[in-house]
Motif scaffolding. Structure first.
Motif, PDB file in Angstrom:
ATOM      1  N   GLY A   1      -4.633   2.449  -3.456  1.00  0.00           N
ATOM      2  CA  GLY A   1      -4.712   3.818  -2.975  1.00  0.00           C
ATOM      3  C   GLY A   1      -5.332   4.787  -3.954  1.00  0.00           C
ATOM      4  O   GLY A   1      -5.189   6.001  -3.801  1.00  0.00           O
ATOM      5  N   GLY A   2      -6.027   4.265  -5.000  1.00  0.00           N
ATOM      6  CA  GLY A   2      -6.692   5.141  -5.948  1.00  0.00           C
ATOM      7  C   GLY A   2      -5.706   6.002  -6.724  1.00  0.00           C
ATOM      8  O   GLY A   2      -4.522   5.681  -6.864  1.00  0.00           O
ATOM      9  N   ILE A   3      -6.185   7.119  -7.226  1.00  0.00           N
ATOM     10  CA  ILE A   3      -5.353   8.008  -8.035  1.00  0.00           C
ATOM     11  C   ILE A   3      -4.191   8.563  -7.222  1.00  0.00           C
ATOM     12  O   ILE A   3      -3.073   8.730  -7.726  1.00  0.00           O
ATOM     13  N   ASP A   4      -4.408   8.803  -5.922  1.00  0.00           N
ATOM     14  CA  ASP A   4      -3.330   9.350  -5.094  1.00  0.00           C
ATOM     15  C   ASP A   4      -2.243   8.319  -4.854  1.00  0.00           C
ATOM     16  O   ASP A   4      -1.058   8.649  -4.817  1.00  0.00           O
ATOM     17  N   GLY A   5      -2.642   7.048  -4.671  1.00  0.00           N
ATOM     18  CA  GLY A   5      -1.639   6.003  -4.511  1.00  0.00           C
ATOM     19  C   GLY A   5      -0.806   5.810  -5.769  1.00  0.00           C
ATOM     20  O   GLY A   5       0.412   5.600  -5.707  1.00  0.00           O
ATOM     21  N   LEU A   6      -1.470   5.898  -6.921  1.00  0.00           N
ATOM     22  CA  LEU A   6      -0.750   5.784  -8.183  1.00  0.00           C
ATOM     23  C   LEU A   6       0.174   6.978  -8.384  1.00  0.00           C
ATOM     24  O   LEU A   6       1.315   6.836  -8.837  1.00  0.00           O
ATOM     25  N   ALA A   7      -0.307   8.175  -8.014  1.00  0.00           N
ATOM     26  CA  ALA A   7       0.519   9.385  -8.146  1.00  0.00           C
ATOM     27  C   ALA A   7       1.746   9.303  -7.253  1.00  0.00           C
ATOM     28  O   ALA A   7       2.837   9.744  -7.639  1.00  0.00           O
ATOM     29  N   ARG A   8       1.588   8.738  -6.050  1.00  0.00           N
ATOM     30  CA  ARG A   8       2.744   8.610  -5.152  1.00  0.00           C
ATOM     31  C   ARG A   8       3.817   7.727  -5.787  1.00  0.00           C
ATOM     32  O   ARG A   8       5.003   8.053  -5.748  1.00  0.00           O
ATOM     33  N   ARG A   9       3.409   6.622  -6.396  1.00  0.00           N
ATOM     34  CA  ARG A   9       4.389   5.735  -7.021  1.00  0.00           C
ATOM     35  C   ARG A   9       5.032   6.404  -8.240  1.00  0.00           C
ATOM     36  O   ARG A   9       6.230   6.266  -8.475  1.00  0.00           O
ATOM     37  N   MET A  10       4.222   7.121  -9.015  1.00  0.00           N
ATOM     38  CA  MET A  10       4.752   7.775 -10.212  1.00  0.00           C
ATOM     39  C   MET A  10       5.651   8.966  -9.883  1.00  0.00           C
ATOM     40  O   MET A  10       6.345   9.491 -10.751  1.00  0.00           O
ATOM     41  N   SER A  11       5.634   9.421  -8.627  1.00  0.00           N
ATOM     42  CA  SER A  11       6.497  10.550  -8.245  1.00  0.00           C
ATOM     43  C   SER A  11       7.939  10.108  -8.031  1.00  0.00           C
ATOM     44  O   SER A  11       8.804  10.930  -7.746  1.00  0.00           O
ATOM     45  N   ASP A  12       8.202   8.808  -8.171  1.00  0.00           N
ATOM     46  CA  ASP A  12       9.568   8.297  -8.056  1.00  0.00           C
ATOM     47  C   ASP A  12      10.466   9.049  -9.042  1.00  0.00           C
ATOM     48  O   ASP A  12      10.092   9.264 -10.202  1.00  0.00           O
ATOM     49  N   PRO A  13      11.665   9.465  -8.611  1.00  0.00           N
ATOM     50  CA  PRO A  13      12.568  10.211  -9.515  1.00  0.00           C
ATOM     51  C   PRO A  13      12.876   9.477 -10.813  1.00  0.00           C
ATOM     52  O   PRO A  13      13.204  10.117 -11.822  1.00  0.00           O
TER      53      PRO A  13
END
Length: 443
Positions: free
Chosen positions: A73-85
């Motif tokens: 998912g590119g940078i957005d896919g990585l950002a979604r995973r990194m948004s985990d609490p």
């Protein structure tokens, strides 16, 4: 919205090591200097078209591997995973993620794989709807082959002319020996559509309005015409449960139906010519607001990209029942999220009114992002009852300047309504009693 440069250092470095070449040897083979190759490998220079052609010709190189980050998912896919609490205390921003993805794409892919596999065994991640949504996000809600096939069929059937429903009904009858029959609601309790192969009928509930009927007919055409493509996507999905695979199958089938009714090239041209005027687009393509909102999240065709929207649907209680990020990079918490100051909540009190609002949010990011959001209620007519829900479209404010809905709207971040994290995570007492939302315009 196209990339102006291609940074492909890690991929080129792996190719060189696979071939057992030094930088000097590879540079000589490509007709460039070793220092220039060194800069390319360190992502300090983009890979030019001329050098890329040389790499393809001399090393039998597959250029699709340069976009390996798209698998996560590119940078957005990585950002979604990194948004985990669990990562919140690290304060990792998008700039760090971009550097990580650019310099170590395989390490980023390994992290994404570990995260996704952990989520699939975590009891909190077993919701089939959520698992299917994650798979859709991996594709950024763009299925290129299905989209192209639907566009070709739409052009062949000339769906831009006359009665779209009649053309689709004729196609079902002539190609698949299926007729369409509208039945009373009490004959189809709990259903809005049913495929009766014994009677060779696609049966639709009388409770469905015109746009919903056309969508269901297009859906059946798509399911029949692209059955193999749909099953290939489902088989390749990273989904362990049959329920999640079925949800994903339903999403792809709905996607094809929308692509038939709003074929990509013609739809994108209409968007650009009208400034993404939602009312005009709805009438021109004879679709509902919800169908239009979903289609707007899909415009990622290479070389022909549209604006990156996200879309969400809310129930009357304020619970989000669907979220599609598309290529927007939006991350919204599906559990415990309540933002009463946001337009979708006020939309229920202003039935059928388009509410346009600038907001800031972005859980897990160093700084909230600035969005333009458009919300209105819609009526979903089903077999048992009519349910009112709120649909919201969102786009980063930096892309929204030329949109019809942005006219008269302040796109200054200081004028935006700040939205926090979900209430269960926030704990701020003023979140439950926010100041009235600031609406730039209500139509």
């Amino acid at each position: 919205m196209t990339d102006n440069s291609l940074l492909a250092g890690p991929a080129l470095r792996r190719l060189r090591k696979r071939e057992g070449l030094t930088q000097a040897a590879m540079a000589a083979s490509l007709g460039i200097s070793p220092s220039y190759l060194n800069l390319i490998e360190r992502n300090q220079r983009p890979l030019s078209a001329r050098v890329l052609v040389q790499v393809i010709e001399r090393f039998d190189f597959d250029p699709r591997s340069l976009r390996e980050d798209e698998a996560i998912g590119g940078i957005d896919g990585l950002a979604r995973r990194m948004s985990d609490p669990r990562f919140a205390d690290l304060a990792i921003d998008r700039e760090e993620l971009q550097e990580f993805l650019a310099t170590s794409p395989q390490a980023a892919a390994a992290f994404a794989r570990l995260y996704d596999n952990a989520a699939s065994t975590d009891p909190r991640g077993e919701d089939p709807v959520d698992l299917a949504r994650q798979e859709v996000e991996r594709w950024q809600n763009h299925f290129a082959d299905c989209d192209a096939a639907a566009e070709q069929l739409s052009d062949r059937l000339r769906l831009s002319r006359g009665d779209i429903a009649s053309a689709l009904i004729d196609h079902l009858r002539e190609q698949h020996r299926l007729s369409v029959r509208i039945l009373p609601a009490d004959v189809m309790p709990g259903l809005v559509h049913r495929l009766d192969l014994h009677a060779r009928q696609l049966q639709l509930s009388e409770m469905l309005p015109g746009a919903a009927r056309r969508f269901q007919i297009a859906r059946q055409v798509g399911a029949l015409e692209q059955r193999e493509a749909i099953e290939t996507l489902v088989a390749g999905a990273r989904l362990s449960s049959p329920e999640a695979r079925e949800k994903f199958r339903e999403h792809v089938t709905d996607y094809i139906a929308a692509a038939l009714l709003m074929p990509y090239g013609r739809f994108l041209r209409a968007c650009e010519q009208t400034g993404y005027d939602l009312a005009v687009l709805q009438r021109r393509f004879a679709v509902s607001f919800d169908q239009l909102a979903q289609r707007l999240t899909t415009l990622q065709r290479v070389g022909e990209r549209g604006l990156p929207f996200f879309s969400a649907r809310f129930g009357r209680t304020g619970r989000m029942v669907r979220f599609t990020a598309g290529a927007s990079g939006a991350v919204y918490p599906l559990t415990g999220a309540r933002w009463p100051a946001w337009a979708p909540y006020a939309a229920f009190e202003r039935r059928g009114t388009m509410l346009v609002q600038a907001v800031t949010f972005g859980e897990g990011e160093a700084a909230p992002r600035h969005w333009l959001t458009i919300a209105r209620t819609v009526e979903f007519d089903g077999a048992a009852c009519s349910a009112r829900q709120a649909i919201v479209l969102g786009i980063e404010a930096r892309f929204a300047g030329d949109m019809a809905e942005a006219r008269g709207i302040s796109l200054d971040p200081l004028d935006a309504v700040p939205l926090g994290v979900g209430c269960l995570r926030c704990g701020r007492p003023d979140c439950l009693n926010p100041a009235p939302a600031r609406y730039a315009r209500g139509e």
